[in-house]
Scaffold this motif. Structure first.
Motif, short mmCIF file in Angstrom:
data_model
loop_
_atom_site.label_atom_id
_atom_site.label_comp_id
_atom_site.label_asym_id
_atom_site.label_seq_id
_atom_site.Cartn_x
_atom_site.Cartn_y
_atom_site.Cartn_z
N LYS A 191 -6.94 -1.11 -3.97
CA LYS A 191 -5.52 -0.28 -3.14
C LYS A 191 -5.71 -1.45 -2.11
CE LYS A 191 -3.99 3.11 -0.27
NZ LYS A 191 -4.59 4.80 -0.53
N PRO A 192 -4.41 -1.82 -1.59
CA PRO A 192 -4.29 -2.96 -1.16
C PRO A 192 -4.39 -2.71 0.29
CG PRO A 192 -2.21 -3.22 -2.00
CD PRO A 192 -3.23 -1.56 -2.10
N GLU A 193 -5.00 -3.66 1.54
CA GLU A 193 -4.95 -3.07 3.48
C GLU A 193 -3.67 -2.50 3.95
OE1 GLU A 193 -4.57 -5.72 2.30
OE2 GLU A 193 -3.43 -6.94 3.81
N ARG A 194 -3.61 -0.95 4.02
CA ARG A 194 -2.88 -1.00 5.25
C ARG A 194 -2.35 -1.32 6.02
NH1 ARG A 194 0.28 4.28 4.36
NH2 ARG A 194 1.48 5.06 5.93
N ALA B 16 0.92 -0.94 -0.18
CA ALA B 16 0.43 0.01 0.26
C ALA B 16 0.76 1.12 0.54
CB ALA B 16 -1.04 0.30 1.10
#
Length: 867
Positions: free
Chosen positions: A169-172, A148
């Motif tokens: 969007k990938p998890e943060r 992210a």
């Protein structure tokens, strides 16, 4: 996305609906599994295969991972699988170090999300990855956590219909819990710090990770091995060991642990490393037998500090058993050994007495057995997994209170969570952890060192087990009474290079090994000044029997009851009585012809000298003092000087008369009694003058001579109380008398031809010959006793007896015949024909004529008048 999502828990869960996110674990859904047994089954299936995540119309494939959504997502790294065989990243399932620890994180998340006081209205999610116990594989997996944060260029990407792509969007991930192995944590920490993601480990203990410059975003709730190494060093010292070997599995954990131990032992001093042996990553056949043989090269180092994995520990014990060294090695194991039963299974007799260390832990009540029939023993690091999760949760809670005051959820100030700020909050936490002990970090991100110390004991061969024998929290508390060793022995075995030296022995250190030495006896007159030094005792002292200090040397003197004193004193007493008898006889018969013919004046002088010679014996035996020493000096030579001066005067007078008679009828000068006395007193005055000069130069005093009786054996050493008269000064004192004696002997020899009726030359001659023999015997006896322990006694006895004998010879030869005649044959004590000088001249000429005839070879034999 709803905020009501909950992490899977080991406790029964309520039924939750997930609107946009559903996790399917090979056909089994979470909302169909309200009870833990079913969840556990699903997890086991996931662990063996893969997880399929569905979000909207997109499908993503993530092998060996699990995701639970939340407002804030944490990462997790666990060794669900072991290191794979050659060519494969992952191997067999790790039930304890993998499953138990992962369950603990899920349990902690469930507890936090259920807690209204901690992060209220904020749900923690998780992304858990499998490290497969391999650092390189873990690095690849952990890239998921930073996706992210990587800016991607999507300008060249277009959908088939010309629309711009919808890229999920990938998890943060705001922080990562893990990893287990230090090597994995080091690898992951290097990438996480680039993206400022804080990392909190629950099991990595390598001292290297304490370097806040290189691993500034790394923290841990377990203490580093440097603390563990300090605790192990304290154990070694408490057991009285100073010579140990180290054994480490190749790799970060083992080598760092041993390095820390060696560095701390060097700094602290008092413990030496005999050998530092490394176990290769891929040991060859016979490698462990070779390791045991190498450890036996320094067999005195029975203590072995071991930082090794379970498999290596087991194989070391097996090799020791094969070599029939059961009970020889005394292992001090790190937390990788801890209180585990697997490394010592069927090797209990070899492991007996092993002291092991483990961070303080407690079993968490909320984590019970999975199912009624499964045997479950909670893994040791479960507590620390929970503490790590709670540390991040408390940091986020404090951060939320500061950045989002009054806000019910994640506010804009915490979206996204800033990594360095979160790190500062993590380092500042201080709360009671799951074991009831405080969780906090120092400036390097390390937890305080709190260890339990175990010893593997076999109270009997059917029920062996680990027993807690102490704790370490910055200092050691060890109950030595509860310890027992091979065969149940309670006495602590030795692991020392050299045994302590006995009293009176100094340590001669072995170069380069401060714990090894040879013991050297402080011999002769040396004593042990300190541990390393022998010092010679002062002159007036000698070492004690154990040679640890000095004691005064006993002072001796010649005692009256000693045989060395009794014999000379008895002889001297007899001599004094005999001399007194002669003097009394001569005084009583002073005017009789025999007394008058012997030369009364010189006879009394000569008898006085003999008396003084006998008297000196008592002065030589008497306890030295200033007065005694003064009289010794005066009388030692005076008696002999008086005696031999008188004899010399007599023989010289006879010789001069005899020689003068050969040449002339005129008598020689100085032959009257007055002249004789004058000559005698002049000769005596030389001795007296010499003694008084000696008095003036060196006043008489006593000394204690410690050198005379100082034999190789100090127990026989004695100080001798005596006058300040050396052997040389005694001889010097007697030398004048000896000169007189020799001169007198010469004149006696020259006067031997004088007829007996005219002189005393022959008796004086025999006296002097005998005296010379006595004194010739005296010299080797006196000087030949230099190394004798009885030297002083022998020399005193020799001197006094020799003087008494010489006086007795003079008395016996010159005066006893006269006294005998006076007492027992008074009829012979009558006036004979008066000798005139004319008669002496006639006798001298006849003697000379007889001598000439003999020299001319004539056979006429004259009567021998010398007999």
């Amino acid at each position: 996305m709803t905020s009501s999502g909950s992490a899977p828990s080991l406790l029964p869960l309520p039924h939750h609906h997930h609107h946009h996110y559903v996790s399917l674990l090979i056909g089994q859904t979470l909302h169909q599994s309200p009870l833990w047994p079913r969840l556990a089954l699903s997890l086991w299936i996931w662990i063996g295969g893969q997880v399929i995540q569905v979000s909207g119309s997109h499908q993503h494939f993530h092998p060996h991972s699990i995701k639970i959504p939340g407002d804030i997502t944490l990462g997790g790294l666990f060794p669900i699988h072991a290191r794979g065989p050659h060519g494969l990243p992952c191997g067999e399932l790790k039930k304890e170090k993998g499953i138990h620890r992962m369950e603990a994180m899920l349990y902690a998340l469930d507890q936090i999300n259920s807690d209204p006081e901690l992060l209220p209205n904020i749900t923690l999610g998780v992304r858990i990855l499998d490290t497969c116990s391999r650092d390189t594989y873990a690095l690849e997996q952990s890239l998921t956590f930073v996706q992210a944060l990587i800016q991607k260029d999507t300008s060249d990407i277009r959908c088939s219909n010309g629309e711009p792509p919808l890229i999920r969007k990938p998890e943060r991930v705001v922080g990562v819990i893990g990893a287990s192995a230090s090597s994995v944590s080091i690898m992951v920490a290097n990438i996480l710090r680039l993206f400022e993601i804080p990392q909190v480990s629950y099991a990595s203990t390598a001292p290297e990770l304490s370097d806040n410059n290189r691993y500034d975003f790394f923290s841990r709730v377990v203490p580093p091995d440097s603390y563990q190494a300090q605790a192990m060093l304290d154990i070694v010292k408490a057991l009285g060991w100073n010579y140990v070997s180290t054994l480490a599995s190749e790799g970060n954990y083992g080598e760092s642990g041993v390095d820390a131990f060696m560095q701390i032992s060097r700094e602290a001093g008092g413990v030496c490393i005999a050998q530092s042996v490394k176990i290769p990553r891929e040991p060859t056949a016979g490698e462990f037998d070779k390791i045991i043989r190498r450890l036996m090269e320094t067999s005195n180092a029975r203590g072995v500090i071991i930082f090794a994995n379970e498999d290596d520990i087991k194989r070391v014990l097996e090799a020791a058993k094969r070599t029939n060294l059961t009970g020889h090695f005394l292992f001090v194991g790190s937390d990788s050994w801890g209180a585990k039963s697997s490394p010592i299974a069927e090797l209990e007799d070899v492991a007996e007495g092993a002291v092991t260390i483990l961070p303080k832990r407690a079993s968490i009540d909320g984590e019970e057995r999975i199912g009624r029939d499964s045997s479950y023993e909670q893994e040791g690091k479960v507590q620390f997994v929970i503490d790590a999760v709670y540390a991040v949760a408390h940091a986020l809670h404090n951060m939320h209170q500061d950045l989002c005051p009054g806000s019910t959820g994640v506010c804009s100030n915490m979206d996204p969570v800033e990594g360095r700020s979160l790190l500062n909050y993590i380092r500042a936490v201080n709360f009671n952890g799951s074991a009831g002990t405080s969780v906090l970090f120092n400036e390097n991100g390390d937890a305080p060192g709190r260890y339990d110390i175990f010893q593997f004991q076999m109270t009997n061969h059917s029920h062996p087990g680990y027993r807690v024998i102490g704790q370490w929290t910055n200092n050691l508390r060890l109950n030595l009474e509860e310890m027992q060793w091979s065969g149940g022995d309670k006495s602590i075995p030795d692991s020392i290079c050299s045994f302590p030296c006995n009293p009176g022995e100094r340590k001669k250190m072995v170069k380069g090994v401060p714990c090894c030495w040879h013991c050297e006896l402080c011999d002769g007159y040396q004593y042990q000044l300190d541990e390393f030094t022998c010092e010679t005792c002062p002159t007036d002292m000698r070492p004690t029997p154990n040679r640890t200090t000095c004691r005064p040397t006993p002072i001796i003197k010649l005692e009256w009851n000693s045989p060395w004193a009794l014999v000379p004193a008895s002889l001297a007493m007899l001599g004094i009585l005999a001399t007194s008898a002669v003097v009394i006889t001569f005084i009583r018969f002073n005017d009789t012809p025999i007394v008058r013919a012997s030369g009364r004046e010189l006879s009394y002088v000569l008898l006085t000298g003999i008396f003084l010679i006998y008297l000196i014996t008592f002065l030589m035996i008497a306890e030295p003092g200033v007065v005694v020493c003064a009289f010794r000096r005066l009388l030692l030579g005076l008696g002999m000087a008086i005696t031999y001066s008188a004899m010399l005067t007599k023989t010289n007078r006879i010789y001069r008369i005899f020689e003068q008679g050969k040449r002339s009828v005129t008598p020689p000068k100085f032959i009257s009694p007055t002249s004789q006395l004058l000559i005698t007193f002049i000769l005596i005055s030389v001795q007296v003058l010499g003694v008084f000069v000696w008095f003036g130069v060196v006043p008489p005093h006593t000394i204690i001579d410690y050198e005379e009786l100082r034999p190789p054996n100090p127990d026989l050493a004695r100080g001798i109380l005596k006058c300040d008269m050396s052997d040389l000064s005694i001889i010097c004192c007697l030398s004048y008398s000896i000169v007189l004696m020799v001169t007198c002997t010469v004149y006696a020899v020259k006067s031997r031809g004088v007829p007996e009726t005219f002189n005393e030359a022959k008796p004086i001659g025999f006296t002097m010959y005998t005296t010379c023999i006595v004194w010739l015997a005296f010299v080797p006896i006196f000087f030949g006793t230099a190394q004798s322990t009885e030297k002083m006694f022998i020399q005193t006895a020799t001197l006094t007896v020799s003087m008494s004998l010489s006086a007795s010879v003079s008395l016996g030869m010159l005066y006893m015949p006269k006294v005998y005649v006076i007492i027992f044959h008074p009829e012979q004590n009558v006036q004979k024909r008066k000798r005139s000088f004319k008669g002496v001249v006639q006798a001298a000429r006849m003697s000379q004529k007889s001598l000439n005839e003999k020299q001319n070879g004539e056979t006429k034999i004259e009567p021998d008048r010398t007999q």
